[in-house]
Write an enzyme that holds these catalytic residues in place. Sequence first.
Site, mmCIF file in Angstrom:
data_model
loop_
_atom_site.group_PDB
_atom_site.id
_atom_site.type_symbol
_atom_site.label_atom_id
_atom_site.label_comp_id
_atom_site.label_asym_id
_atom_site.label_seq_id
_atom_site.Cartn_x
_atom_site.Cartn_y
_atom_site.Cartn_z
ATOM 1 N N ASP A 194 3.117 0.337 3.769
ATOM 2 C CA ASP A 194 3.959 1.386 3.206
ATOM 3 C C ASP A 194 3.330 2.727 3.598
ATOM 4 O OD1 ASP A 194 5.837 2.670 1.373
ATOM 5 O OD2 ASP A 194 4.079 2.985 0.108
ATOM 6 N N ASP A 248 4.133 6.491 2.030
ATOM 7 C CA ASP A 248 3.810 7.448 0.972
ATOM 8 C C ASP A 248 3.033 6.787 -0.158
ATOM 9 O OD1 ASP A 248 5.279 9.840 1.997
ATOM 10 O OD2 ASP A 248 6.941 8.425 1.909
ATOM 11 N N GLY A 291 10.573 3.204 2.833
ATOM 12 C CA GLY A 291 11.924 3.569 2.449
ATOM 13 C C GLY A 291 12.440 4.746 3.256
ATOM 14 N N LYS A 331 12.030 -5.063 2.139
ATOM 15 C CA LYS A 331 10.903 -5.103 3.072
ATOM 16 C C LYS A 331 10.417 -6.529 3.325
ATOM 17 C CE LYS A 331 9.071 -0.478 1.998
ATOM 18 N NZ LYS A 331 7.862 0.292 1.651
ATOM 19 N N ASP A 334 2.422 0.349 -2.825
ATOM 20 C CA ASP A 334 2.103 0.914 -4.142
ATOM 21 C C ASP A 334 3.276 0.929 -5.106
ATOM 22 O OD1 ASP A 334 3.174 4.068 -4.545
ATOM 23 O OD2 ASP A 334 3.309 3.250 -2.541
#
Length: 274
Positions: free
Chosen positions: A9, A11, A44, A195, A218
């Site tokens: 991921d 961010d 995302g 995902k 996260d």
Amino acid sequence: MNYRMIVLDLDDTLLCDDHTISPRTKKALMDAQEAGVKVVLASGRPTFAMTHIAKELELEKYGSFILSFNGAQIRNCTTNELLFSSTLTPETAHELYHISKKEEVGIHTYVGDDIVTPANNEYTDIEAQITGMPIVEEVDFINAIQEPVVKVLMVDSPERLVILEKKMQQQLEGKLNVVRSKPFFLEFTEAGVDKGTSLHHLIKKLDIQQDEVIAIGDSYNDLAMIKFAGLGVAMGNAPDDIKEIANYVTDTNMEDGVAKVVEAFILNKIVHTK
């Protein structure tokens, strides 16, 4: 276990709070790629907002991939080929717009390289800051969305979206995938697209086994890939319920959490086997 792929991921995971990659993390990932491990970005974010990070990590040189829009698209960084794409019909986007009006929350989607919203708000401003994409206000949102879109976001305060997420998951079960990517972003993609399913699609093409994959994230939109991977890792800054599901919990994004996983589970094994 010899891991052949690490899926990240962006961010609050790969990226520090200022949206940069720390020197230690970058070195660890470059060393892993030199050792033959695929580094895959899964976010995302729209593809447009991921390409500069892919370039910084030289993913095109190592034949790697971007999973954007929460897995609704998979793109080959070397050839720019779109390996997988999922979209929502204009009618679905219109339905979500009507729901957002009823629920009194903000909404936006993407047309080309623009963020399109009927009325700008503080949360869509955050999306523009994160992605570097311009905001286009279209008061007649329905008329502006006449082609399929990859995903739609409803945006509001975290307190409001916690309630709305559960309501929408029940209301749209079997029709759409509904998940929060950030406390103030509630994302809608095609049913069955996340995902985890996107990652499954990719490793089948590459003949990589599920237990040869590390996935690190996260937030709630990372849960599917954390559950799917052979080693599912939660960041130290992840909510406690995500940490409980993960196989392993690393340090935060501000403490080189990703680098520490790569060093411990990939680079350390390479050194010891030489």
